[in-house]
Design an enzyme around this catalytic site. Structure first.
Site: not given
Ligand code: AMP
Length: 220
Positions: A88, A127, A13, A171, A160
């Site tokens: 999400r 990654r 994404k 996740r 990360r």
């Molecule tokens: P991402 O970089 O989008 O994979 O997000 C990393 C982490 O941020 C996720 O595993 C969640 O802990 C938190 N996070 C990001 N976006 C959301 C969302 N829309 N709702 C809840 N937690 C989020």
């Protein structure tokens, strides 16, 4: 043009959002990036988010909705935006609809990057991100020219916290339970566009372009 990039963790994404930003001149709204900045800066929001993110859990809906509400009204979103990693959960999607309704806007496309779950773990474990400029790499699919260093700024590449194997499984489980139901939600709304996210980056870009170009001019 208002887009949602949808897909499991590691579907690409972030990479494809950057392509959309460059090609269509609309900003990326990545809740993950905004939360990571808050954690880095140790803001009150960051303190709430840190542990949840490190464990692979979601940050509470009201927290995430707060940051999206503030971001989406900024002037650079006037001609559109691409949401990456949001919504999400179903309550987030419902709230987004209300927010957009109040702004007289709506989502044009939900682009689902479909990737087999077996491929996801490999993608996430390879990654890497630049510790300084944030540019993304993959050790196998998109390696840096010099090992472990950013091509753009020369800073060290890091993994990360939540891409470590023990967190990845959590996740993925969270994705299946809380996020995957959004597919049916947006399918019903007639907005879901499936793209094979398993191929080469350029092929995926081409498919995304086709989806988006199909909508240009539809909703002036
Ligand atoms: P991402 O970089 O989008 O994979 O997000 C990393 C982490 O941020 C996720 O595993 C969640 O802990 C938190 N996070 C990001 N976006 C959301 C969302 N829309 N709702 C809840 N937690 C989020």
């Amino acid at each position: 043009m208002n887009l949602i990039l949808f897909g499991p963790p590691g579907a690409g994404k972030g990479t494809q959002a950057k392509f959309i930003v460059d090609s269509f001149n609309i900003p990326q709204i990545s809740t993950g990036d905004m939360l990571r900045s808050a954690v880095k800066e140790q803001t009150p929001l960051g303190l709430v988010a840190k542990q949840l993110m490190e464990s692979g859990a979601l940050v509470p809906d009201d927290v995430v909705l707060g940051i999206v509400r503030e971001r989406i009204v900024l002037s650079d979103c006037a001609n559109g935006f691409v949401l990456d990693g949001f919504p999400r959960t179903i309550p987030q999607a419902d709230a987004l609809e209300l927010i957009l309704e109040q702004m007289n806007k709506r989502i044009d496309h939900v682009i689902s990057l479909d990737v087999e779950s077996a491929a996801i773990v490999e993608r996430l474990s390879g990654r890497r991100t630049c510790s300084s400029c944030g540019k993304g790499y993959h050790l196998i699919y998109d390696p840096p020219r010099v090992a472990a260093l950013c091509d753009s700024c020369g800073a060290a590449l890091i993994q990360r916290e939540d891409d470590r194997e023990e967190t990845v499984q959590n996740r993925l489980a969270v994705y299946e339970q809380q996020t995957a139901p959004l597919k049916a939600y947006y399918e019903q709304a007639g907005l879901l566009r499936h793209i094979d996210g398993g191929g080469a980056i350029q092929d995926i870009q081409l498919q995304i372009k086709k989806v988006i170009q199909g909508c240009i001019g539809d909703h002036p």
